[in-house]
Structure formats: structure tokens, C-alpha cells
Design an enzyme around this catalytic site. Structure first.
Site, PDB file in Angstrom:
ATOM      1  N   SER A 113       0.832  -1.209   0.000  1.00 26.28           N
ATOM      2  CA  SER A 113       0.000   0.000   0.000  1.00 26.28           C
ATOM      3  C   SER A 113       0.860   1.250   0.000  1.00 26.28           C
ATOM      4  O   SER A 113       1.960   1.264   0.575  1.00 26.28           O
ATOM      5  CB  SER A 113      -0.902   0.028   1.232  1.00 26.28           C
ATOM      6  N   TYR A 142      -2.522   0.274   9.822  1.00 26.43           N
ATOM      7  CA  TYR A 142      -2.640  -0.405   8.534  1.00 26.43           C
ATOM      8  C   TYR A 142      -1.368  -0.222   7.708  1.00 26.43           C
ATOM      9  O   TYR A 142      -0.784  -1.190   7.211  1.00 26.43           O
ATOM     10  CB  TYR A 142      -3.851   0.122   7.772  1.00 26.43           C
ATOM     11  N   LYS A 183     -17.537  -0.938   0.551  1.00 25.03           N
ATOM     12  CA  LYS A 183     -16.494  -0.426   1.433  1.00 25.03           C
ATOM     13  C   LYS A 183     -16.952   0.696   2.365  1.00 25.03           C
ATOM     14  O   LYS A 183     -16.196   1.134   3.219  1.00 25.03           O
ATOM     15  CB  LYS A 183     -15.302   0.053   0.607  1.00 25.03           C
TER      16      LYS A 183
END
Length: 327
Positions: A113, A142, A183
Site C-alpha cells: 500500500s 494499517y 467499502k
């Protein structure tokens, strides 16, 4: 067969669709829950389904049948604060797949990411050098988890230990496109605001809380999911390519630009109101991201990335404005 973890999710389901269209056998490892996430898979032939907790046993029983593992599954919410849950899902489970692919010599492509870059103080170069990775400072758990696994992988390779015959980690930037509807708050602002813009309403964007950025002038690398899929397919077709690579458009654009493209696609004049950013988010907010695509290009990927206006227009006309917006 190819197994896709997170295969019912956003990027995962687009990959499942592309592989099914190529005639591949696709097995989905994911949880569908009680909502409409199943619709992400409804238009394509899926060979099988396996729950994440059942995957280790499933892999053990089918070691000779798995052609590729594509690992898109993760706790992907940047607002998730349960670090133990993130560690179990994003680091330990990823390590389990790395070890299995190594033991059985199966290629592994996984999602990293752009969140690994934090506030961008160290730039956005996908340098695979251990020291460069160690210098990154993600802004949330994250991003930290994705960086932790990247560092583990690079360290294994640096030490000369056995590894999968092909491995690639992909640092996806701000992806948008079909099949992101499950989402919720993590959807792109295009998906969130399409109905408002199409009806002639006014959309909300965050004000800037930095003097060097105008309201709506915060810059991100918005990448159409079609390009994310194309990079993965290219990697599968080029098994000698290994490494961690950025996947973005390569061009930072503002949120105001993004909303202007959305209004243009629905045939309306832009109407934007700027609201205060929530206080807890301000210290962890990225004001600029832009993928350096040099390593990906040097590896041989030559396809052009989709421009913002083209991508938003395609998304609106082929998906968001249709009765069935799923790919």
C-alpha cells in the site's frame, strides 16, 4: 487454479473477473457477510470458495493444484485501531502464505500500500533497499502492517533464503472503480458522491488545514482499478519479474480536480462545499501522494496509465450510471 485472497473485495473481485475472462480457474478466499458483497462476483464463473480460517488446510490438501496465489485480503481500513487484529490478518496471515508459496514453489503476488509512505517526507520511491524501507514512517497501523510485511519479504530475499519462484508486492495508491460499493466510508469520493452530483446536488470536501494547500487542493495519486488489474496480469505473464512496485497513475491530482471530473461526467457544473476535517484525522492526513513508476517501467511494464478524466468518465458511464454497476 489461481486463488485470490480478498477475492470478493474491490481489487480482488476485479482481478477475479479478469482472470475468469481469460479462462482461468479462480478460487475465492474471503468472507461475504450479510450485505451485497456477493454481487462483486455474480457475473463470472468462480471455481470455488474457501473461508480465510480454512485456507491453511485447504492449501495443504491441494498443493499440486494451485498455480498462483494472489493475496489481496487485508484489514484495509486506515482508521482501524485494533493492532492485534491487524497483525494477525495483515502480517501473520501474509507470512503464512509466503512460507507456503516458498515450500511449494508457487508464485505470490500480494497487495502492499501507498500508506507505507506515511506523510511522504521520504518521498514515494519504491526503493527495495532495506535501509530505504526502514526509513518510512506510516501514519496508521494499517500502513505499518503493510510495511512490516514488505520489510520481512525483502529481508528474506537479502539473506538468500528460499522464496517463491516469483514474488511481487504492489503499493497501490488511491484506487477507484467498480465493485468498491461494499467499502462504506472507505469508498472513493467518486463512488460516494456520484448520486449527489448526478442529481445536481452539492458535494462536501475537506478544508485544508495547511496554509500551503488550498481547500480541495490536497493532492493524491488516483489510480483506476483497471490499471491495477493490468499490472497484476502483466506480472503473471512475466514470471521473471520480482520486487515491490508502486501502482498509481504517476500524477498527483487534487480532490477538486476529481470532483470536477465527476461533475463533467454527469453533465453538471461543479458544486462543492468545504467542511472542517475531523480533529483526530488532521495529524494523520496525507496532503500529497504521487507514485514514482520508475521501477515498474524499468521492469518492462509499458502500458499507459489511465488519466483522471478518462477514468472517472469510464467509471460513471459504464458502471455508476447503470442499473447494475458491478463488473
Amino acid at each position: 487454479m489461481t486463488i485470490i485472497t480478498g477475492g470478493a473485495g474491490f481489487i480482488g473481485s476485479n482481478l477475479a473477473a479478469a482472470l475468469a475472462e481469460r479462462g482461468e480457474e479462480v478460487v475465492i478466499c474471503d468472507r461475504l457477510g450479510r450485505g451485497d458483497k456477493w454481487r462483486n462476483l455474480a457475473k463470472h464463473l468462480i471455481t470455488g470458495f474457501v473461508a480465510p480460517q480454512e485456507l491453511p488446510g485447504w492449501l495443504s490438501a491441494r498443493a499440486g493444484s494451485v498455480k498462483t496465489v494472489i493475496h489481496m485480503g487485508a484489514i484495509s481500513a486506515t482508521t482501524e485501531t485494533d493492532a492485534d487484529l491487524i497483525t494477525d490478518t495483515n502480517i501473520k496471515f501474509s507470512t503464512l502464505l509466503w512460507d507456503w508459496c516458498t515450500a511449494h514453489q508457487v508464485p505470490l503476488v500480494y497487495a502492499s500500500s501507498a500508506a507505507t509512505y506515511g506523510d511522504g517526507a521520504q518521498g514515494f520511491s519504491d526503493d527495495n533497499d532495506p535501509a530505504a524501507l526502514a526509513a518510512l514512517r506510516p501514519l496508521n497501523a494499517y500502513g505499518w502492517s503493510k510495511l512490516a510485511f514488505d520489510r520481512f519479504v525483502v529481508d528474506q530475499v537479502r539473506r538468500g533464503r528460499r522464496r517463491p519462484p516469483q514474488w511481487a508486492g504492489l503499493k497501490f495508491f488511491n484506487a477507484y472503480g467498480p465493485n468498491e460499493y461494499h467499502k462504506g466510508e472507505m469508498m472513493s469520493v467518486v463512488a460516494k458522491n456520484h448520486t449527489i452530483a448526478a442529481s445536481g446536488g452539492r458535494v462536501h470536501l475537506f478544508k485544508s488545514h495547511r496554509p500551503d494547500y488550498a481547500d480541495g487542493g490536497q493532492l493524491r495519486d488516483f489510480v483506476y482499478v483497471r490499471d491495477c488489474v493490468d499490472v497484476v496480469l502483466w506480472l503473471l505473464d512475466h514470471p521473471a519479474v520480482n520486487g515491490i512496485f508502486n501502482v498509481g497513475s504517476g500524477q498527483a491530482r487534487s480532490f477538486a480536480d476529481l470532483m470536477a471530473a465527476l461533475y463533467r461526467a454527469v453533465g453538471r457544473a461543479p458544486a462543492i462545499d468545504y467542511i472542517d476535517m475531523p480533529e483526530p484525522l488532521r495529524a494523520r492526513y496525507q496532503y500529497f501522494t504521487q507514485a514514482d513508476l520508475g521501477r515498474l517501467r524499468d521492469a518492462g511494464y509499458t502500458a499507459p496509465m489511465t488519466g483522471l478524466e478518462e477514468g472517472v468518465s469510464d467509471y460513471v458511464h459504464r458502471f455508476l450510471s447503470q442499473p447494475d454497476p458491478y463488473r
